[in-house]
Design a protein around this motif. Sequence first.
Motif, PDB file in Angstrom:
ATOM      1  N   LEU A 101      68.958  13.527  20.033  1.00  0.00           N
ATOM      2  CA  LEU A 101      68.869  12.688  21.229  1.00  0.00           C
ATOM      3  C   LEU A 101      67.531  11.957  21.272  1.00  0.00           C
ATOM      4  O   LEU A 101      66.477  12.559  21.103  1.00  0.00           O
ATOM      5  N   GLU A 102      67.576  10.669  21.494  1.00  0.00           N
ATOM      6  CA  GLU A 102      66.346   9.896  21.646  1.00  0.00           C
ATOM      7  C   GLU A 102      65.865   9.955  23.089  1.00  0.00           C
ATOM      8  O   GLU A 102      64.685  10.122  23.363  1.00  0.00           O
ATOM      9  N   LYS A 103      66.791   9.785  24.017  1.00  0.00           N
ATOM     10  CA  LYS A 103      66.495   9.937  25.444  1.00  0.00           C
ATOM     11  C   LYS A 103      67.373  11.065  25.958  1.00  0.00           C
ATOM     12  O   LYS A 103      68.504  11.225  25.505  1.00  0.00           O
ATOM     13  N   PRO A 104      66.883  11.848  26.904  1.00  0.00           N
ATOM     14  CA  PRO A 104      67.672  12.998  27.374  1.00  0.00           C
ATOM     15  C   PRO A 104      68.966  12.562  28.057  1.00  0.00           C
ATOM     16  O   PRO A 104      69.054  11.462  28.581  1.00  0.00           O
ATOM     17  N   VAL A 112      71.114   8.047  21.666  1.00  0.00           N
ATOM     18  CA  VAL A 112      70.740   8.574  20.357  1.00  0.00           C
ATOM     19  C   VAL A 112      70.473   7.390  19.437  1.00  0.00           C
ATOM     20  O   VAL A 112      71.019   6.302  19.636  1.00  0.00           O
ATOM     21  N   ARG A 113      69.629   7.603  18.446  1.00  0.00           N
ATOM     22  CA  ARG A 113      69.401   6.575  17.416  1.00  0.00           C
ATOM     23  C   ARG A 113      70.118   7.052  16.162  1.00  0.00           C
ATOM     24  O   ARG A 113      69.842   8.140  15.653  1.00  0.00           O
ATOM     25  N   ILE A 114      71.014   6.208  15.694  1.00  0.00           N
ATOM     26  CA  ILE A 114      71.739   6.492  14.456  1.00  0.00           C
ATOM     27  C   ILE A 114      71.435   5.348  13.514  1.00  0.00           C
ATOM     28  O   ILE A 114      71.784   4.197  13.799  1.00  0.00           O
ATOM     29  N   ASP A 115      70.785   5.665  12.416  1.00  0.00           N
ATOM     30  CA  ASP A 115      70.300   4.666  11.469  1.00  0.00           C
ATOM     31  C   ASP A 115      69.399   3.682  12.209  1.00  0.00           C
ATOM     32  O   ASP A 115      68.352   4.058  12.680  1.00  0.00           O
ATOM     33  N   ASP A 116      69.816   2.427  12.360  1.00  0.00           N
ATOM     34  CA  ASP A 116      68.974   1.441  13.028  1.00  0.00           C
ATOM     35  C   ASP A 116      69.534   1.001  14.375  1.00  0.00           C
ATOM     36  O   ASP A 116      69.117  -0.014  14.920  1.00  0.00           O
ATOM     37  N   THR A 117      70.465   1.764  14.926  1.00  0.00           N
ATOM     38  CA  THR A 117      71.125   1.377  16.168  1.00  0.00           C
ATOM     39  C   THR A 117      70.971   2.471  17.218  1.00  0.00           C
ATOM     40  O   THR A 117      71.050   3.658  16.907  1.00  0.00           O
TER      41      THR A 117
END
Length: 147
Positions: A101-104, A112-117
Amino acid sequence: MTGLLVSLGTWNWLIFGFALMGLELLAPGVFLFWLGLAALLVGGLSFVSEPSWQAQLLAFALFAVSAVPLWRRFARPRAGEGSNPFLNNRAAGLVGRVCTLEKPIVDGTGTVRIDDTIWRVSGPDAPAGSKVKIVEADGAKLTVAAA
């Protein structure tokens, strides 16, 4: 007219076949090619035997009618044979993937960040940095569960 039909010979069928294949180059559609191939087959058959003009026309009709469905059957892509089955549905290819998770997730929504997105996710509340597994994809929104 009957004189023309009686004079149908091997060379006429071969010329007709190559002419149809040449027309296919000018107006591609993969249809005239198969008619040209049928004419070439009748020309080859005429080299082996001397069929009557009626038999030649019947053979051309049979070859032409059977060539197009055979081409359609063999040219159709097989299921799962594509180079990228998720090409037009990228999110569906993410199902089952574990990410951080990038932000809770607060009130059921986070990122979430997956690869560049960066993807918007929904699921049970979790702090940033938690590992989650993608369980469902609906458009650009992913549903996650704790990993």
